[in-house]
Design an enzyme around this catalytic site. Structure first.
Site, PDB file in Angstrom:
ATOM      1  N   ASP A 166     -14.438  -5.927   3.377  1.00 30.74           N
ATOM      2  CA  ASP A 166     -14.110  -7.259   3.914  1.00 30.74           C
ATOM      3  C   ASP A 166     -13.668  -6.764   5.871  1.00 30.74           C
ATOM      4  O   ASP A 166     -14.462  -7.388   6.983  1.00 30.74           O
ATOM      5  CB  ASP A 166     -12.397  -7.811   3.673  1.00 30.74           C
ATOM      6  CG  ASP A 166     -11.802  -6.601   4.773  1.00 30.74           C
ATOM      7  OD1 ASP A 166     -12.076  -5.560   4.414  1.00 30.74           O
ATOM      8  OD2 ASP A 166     -10.106  -7.050   4.267  1.00 30.74           O
ATOM      9  N   ARG A 167     -14.164  -5.713   5.858  1.00 29.93           N
ATOM     10  CA  ARG A 167     -14.292  -5.229   7.556  1.00 29.93           C
ATOM     11  C   ARG A 167     -15.480  -4.825   7.749  1.00 29.93           C
ATOM     12  O   ARG A 167     -16.356  -4.454   6.967  1.00 29.93           O
ATOM     13  CB  ARG A 167     -13.350  -4.098   8.071  1.00 29.93           C
ATOM     14  CG  ARG A 167     -11.720  -4.250   7.741  1.00 29.93           C
ATOM     15  CD  ARG A 167     -11.141  -2.982   7.323  1.00 29.93           C
ATOM     16  NE  ARG A 167      -9.454  -3.567   7.163  1.00 29.93           N
ATOM     17  CZ  ARG A 167      -8.880  -3.652   7.758  1.00 29.93           C
ATOM     18  NH1 ARG A 167      -8.978  -3.630   9.326  1.00 29.93           N
ATOM     19  NH2 ARG A 167      -7.489  -4.037   7.847  1.00 29.93           N
ATOM     20  N   ASP A 196     -13.441  -2.752   0.695  1.00 30.13           N
ATOM     21  CA  ASP A 196     -13.215  -3.642  -0.242  1.00 30.13           C
ATOM     22  C   ASP A 196     -14.362  -4.721   0.119  1.00 30.13           C
ATOM     23  O   ASP A 196     -13.783  -6.023   0.002  1.00 30.13           O
ATOM     24  CB  ASP A 196     -11.569  -4.053  -0.406  1.00 30.13           C
ATOM     25  CG  ASP A 196     -11.393  -4.345   1.096  1.00 30.13           C
ATOM     26  OD1 ASP A 196     -11.359  -3.724   1.820  1.00 30.13           O
ATOM     27  OD2 ASP A 196      -9.929  -5.455   0.877  1.00 30.13           O
ATOM     28  N   SER A 241      -8.280  -1.454   0.965  1.00 33.20           N
ATOM     29  CA  SER A 241      -8.697  -1.439   2.138  1.00 33.20           C
ATOM     30  C   SER A 241      -9.604  -0.564   2.615  1.00 33.20           C
ATOM     31  O   SER A 241     -10.152   0.902   1.815  1.00 33.20           O
ATOM     32  CB  SER A 241      -7.981  -2.259   3.640  1.00 33.20           C
ATOM     33  OG  SER A 241      -8.588  -2.895   4.108  1.00 33.20           O
ATOM     34  N   ARG A 243       0.780  -1.693  -0.081  1.00 30.64           N
ATOM     35  CA  ARG A 243       0.053  -0.069   0.002  1.00 30.64           C
ATOM     36  C   ARG A 243       0.740   1.328  -0.294  1.00 30.64           C
ATOM     37  O   ARG A 243       1.974   1.174   0.958  1.00 30.64           O
ATOM     38  CB  ARG A 243      -0.941   0.162   1.192  1.00 30.64           C
ATOM     39  CG  ARG A 243      -1.732  -1.192   1.210  1.00 30.64           C
ATOM     40  CD  ARG A 243      -3.193  -0.997   2.570  1.00 30.64           C
ATOM     41  NE  ARG A 243      -3.490  -2.047   2.885  1.00 30.64           N
ATOM     42  CZ  ARG A 243      -4.569  -2.567   3.932  1.00 30.64           C
ATOM     43  NH1 ARG A 243      -4.327  -1.348   4.872  1.00 30.64           N
ATOM     44  NH2 ARG A 243      -5.236  -3.415   3.309  1.00 30.64           N
ATOM     45  N   SER A 291      -9.805  -4.790  13.456  1.00 33.37           N
ATOM     46  CA  SER A 291      -9.954  -3.303  12.854  1.00 33.37           C
ATOM     47  C   SER A 291     -11.591  -4.160  12.584  1.00 33.37           C
ATOM     48  O   SER A 291     -11.393  -3.521  10.931  1.00 33.37           O
ATOM     49  CB  SER A 291      -9.208  -3.309  12.096  1.00 33.37           C
ATOM     50  OG  SER A 291      -7.326  -2.972  12.345  1.00 33.37           O
ATOM     51  N   THR A 347      -1.362  -9.893  14.363  1.00 32.03           N
ATOM     52  CA  THR A 347      -2.586  -9.814  13.330  1.00 32.03           C
ATOM     53  C   THR A 347      -2.374 -10.056  11.918  1.00 32.03           C
ATOM     54  O   THR A 347      -1.090 -10.041  11.030  1.00 32.03           O
ATOM     55  CB  THR A 347      -2.345  -7.826  13.488  1.00 32.03           C
ATOM     56  OG1 THR A 347      -3.071  -7.393  14.852  1.00 32.03           O
ATOM     57  CG2 THR A 347      -3.463  -7.150  12.435  1.00 32.03           C
ATOM     58  N   GLU A 371     -10.326  -9.572  14.407  1.00 23.94           N
ATOM     59  CA  GLU A 371      -9.703  -8.926  14.677  1.00 23.94           C
ATOM     60  C   GLU A 371      -9.917  -7.242  14.854  1.00 23.94           C
ATOM     61  O   GLU A 371     -11.401  -7.274  15.106  1.00 23.94           O
ATOM     62  CB  GLU A 371      -8.906  -8.644  13.287  1.00 23.94           C
ATOM     63  CG  GLU A 371      -9.406  -8.310  11.848  1.00 23.94           C
ATOM     64  CD  GLU A 371      -8.123  -8.017  10.961  1.00 23.94           C
ATOM     65  OE1 GLU A 371      -7.109  -8.262  11.039  1.00 23.94           O
ATOM     66  OE2 GLU A 371      -8.268  -6.804   9.902  1.00 23.94           O
TER      67      GLU A 371
END
Length: 601
Positions: A332-333, A330, A146, A24, A406, A385, A404
């Site tokens: 996923d969170r 994206d 992300s 990133r 986040s 993590t 997790e």
């Protein structure tokens, strides 16, 4: 249609070390000549030949902006590629990777329609999808940064980022053995092959386009990944019970995609499959700049959802929805509590009806899951993590549900965190709790009811995270070294602690977290600094690798409370003593020059 392969000379570019979430960087960094190409070729070179030659790869992502300047450089200024009618700059990036895949001998590439595919959907496609000829994907290039912002310009000094990562044949992120090879390859790369004259592929049209190259056929298949993802979700959850809940006038729902790729799945699942109202969806049109917002699903950035849920400072009028959720760029969170999912999974989610193999959390994540695991006699794992650590446990059949800090939650249906899965998991729990209350005048069991019952059963873990972003890397390192040095004498630490606040428990132990993987025996060191208190409370300090510039210090503060008379306090009040200790013990302001964190979640 035939194509030729050309070798392009290049040279190493500094700073291409992938972290736990891939590479990133700020968009301007990706603008550098050969920056993307070097990393892609370094990845191909890190894989075994059978994972490249004749293989099937997925290439997709969250649709974030790559930068018009980058398009002009790659497509026009240098004349390297001929993309005369591109509407989206991100498309150039995908076509570069497709052209390089063809030149490296890849047999076929699967691309999501309009290049959109969420990270969990990519994982699902790798694991579940079969081509017409029985082909299976062996990996994927995922283009995403992300929860980091995207877009063509930088506004208010916010970092505008791009990213790329590689996922393996199990659907999970590349392990350190591969990312280390990628990095070493970036330091020695001299050339990369590319099919310069490969004709463009219309990624907005579903279908297969075939080409002929020096090593034989090469196909690009554009498909709708929502089909595969919806099929998987329907095999996990009882859609009929969720649909019945959503049809009740007593239940209202709100989902905010923050203009990320989750919007491409939200309408299909929540509206078409489950019957939710269109008005329940917020910001569900994917945008390359996320609508100018920050696609991180926390109380700071999910402003519209927070307001609609009645959690903001101003009165929006009307009753807030019974249930609200948000996803990141994206998809996923999300804003979900993994401990409560684990505590209710067996009875509420058909996929887990035969039991949980085990549960896991990343080290900084709230220890609420630990208490549930102990109470239900479940195998429990605390890992560093990075989702790849969960993937190892899942591949070995040792873990069913994980999370997790986040805002990432998932299960062994794929090898990535999955925001929409977590929302459906919560809806399943609500549907189960209300199976006898949906009809008639009986009041529904709410999320608050479930959470308060959980606290009454397992105790409450008051928890917060302070993020200090774009801190000088040298100062951040000094702060961490200071905290490690303090750990040499626990009595001295307690003397300092009691001098700050006398109303907290003693520190019982302190360490720098180290993890030995029970599956492959690998050891991960320096994974965060912990101060553990006698009453189960914790302070954790960690340098995050998800930013694209400077260092991000993350401070995690957790107060465990078993006293039923104290579980209803405001979090700020309950955590205040530990916050005070954490900031003074670490000398946060002295080292960083910051009087307050960038973000509190």
């Amino acid at each position: 249609m035939a194509f030729k392969v050309t070798l392009v000379s290049t040279s190493p570019i500094d700073g291409q070390k992938p972290g736990t979430s891939g590479l990133r960087k700020k968009v301007k960094v990706f603008k550098q000549p050969n920056y993307l190409e070097n990393f892609v070729q370094a990845t191909f070179n890190a894989l075994t030949p059978e994972k490249v030659k004749g293989a099937t790869l997925v290439v997709s992502g969250d649709g974030r902006y790559y930068s018009k300047d980058a398009v002009q450089y790659f497509a026009f200024e240098e004349g390297l590629y001929n993309f005369p009618s591109l509407a989206k700059s991100a498309t150039v990036t995908y076509l570069i990777i497709i052209k390089m895949a063809a030149a490296n001998g890849v047999r076929r590439v699967w691309v999501g329609k309009n290049t959109l595919m969420s990270t969990p959907a990519v994982s699902a496609v790798i694991r579940e999808r079969s081509g017409a000829d029985g082909s299976k994907a062996t990996g994927a290039f995922i283009l995403t940064a992300s929860h980091n912002p995207g877009g063509p310009t930088e506004v208010r000094s916010v970092s505008v980022d791009f990213g790329i990562k590689y996922n393996m044949e199990n659907g999970g992120p590349a392990p350190e053995s591969i990312t280390d090879k990628i990095y070493e390859n970036t330091k020695t790369i001299k050339e990369y092959p590319i099919a310069e004259d490969l004709p463009n592929v219309d990624v907005s049209a579903i279908g297969v386009t075939s080409f002929e190259g020096p090593e034989g056929k090469f196909d690009v298949e554009v498909f709708d990944s929502a089909d595969d993802y919806v099929k998987l979700m329907k095999s996990i959850f009882g859609f009929e019970s969720i649909r019945k809940l959503l049809s009740s006038p007593k239940f209202t729902f709100c989902y905010d995609a923050l203009h990320g790729v989750a919007g491409a799945y939200a309408h299909r699942i929540f509206v078409e499959e489950l019957g939710a109202q269109e008005s329940a969806l917020l910001n569900c049109v994917p945008k390359e700049d996320f609508g100018g917002g920050h696609p991180d699903p926390n109380l700071t950035y999910a402003k519209e959802l927070v307001a609609r849920m009645g959690l903001g400072k101003s009165d929006t009028g009307g009753e807030p929805p019974e249930f609200g959720a948000a996803a990141d760029g994206d998809a996923d969170r999300n804003m979900i509590l993994v401990a409560i999912i684990a505590a209710n999974a067996i009875e509420a989610i058909p996929y887990f009806s035969s039991g949980l193999k085990g549960v896991a959390r990343s080290m900084p994540t709230s220890a609420a899951l630990d208490v549930v695991a102990k109470s239900l006699n479940l195998k429990f794992f605390e890992v560093p993590t990075g989702w790849k650590f969960f993937g190892n446990l899942m591949d070995a059949g040792m873990c069913s549900v994980c999370g997790e800090e986040s805002f990432g939650t998932g299960s062994d249906h794929i090898r990535e965190k999955d925001g929409i899965w977590a929302v459906l998991a919560w809806m399943s729990i609500l549907a189960h709790k209300n199976k006898d209350s949906i009809d008639g005048d009986t009041k529904l069991v709410t999320v608050e009811d479930i959470v308060r019952q959980h606290w009454a059963t397992y105790g409450r873990h008051y928890y917060t995270r302070y993020d200090y972003e774009n801190v000088d890397a040298g100062k951040a390192k000094e702060l961490m070294e200071h905290l490690v040095k303090l750990q040499s004498s626990i009595p001295e630490v307690n003397k300092i602690v009691k001098g700050i606040r006398s109303d907290v428990a003693n520190v019982s132990s302190a360490d720098e977290f180290e993890y030995k993987d029970p599956v492959d025996g690998s050891i991960s060191k320096h994974q965060g600094i912990r101060y553990l208190f006698e009453d189960g409370s914790r302070l954790v300090f960690r340098l995050s690798g998800t930013g694209s510039e400077g260092a991000t210090i993350r401070l995690y503060i957790e107060q465990y409370e078993k006293d039923a008379s104290k579980i209803g306090r405001e979090s700020q009040e309950a955590l205040s003593p530990l916050v005070d200790i954490a900031l003074k013990l670490s000398k946060m302001e002295e080292f960083t020059g910051r009087s307050a964190p960038t973000v509190i979640t």
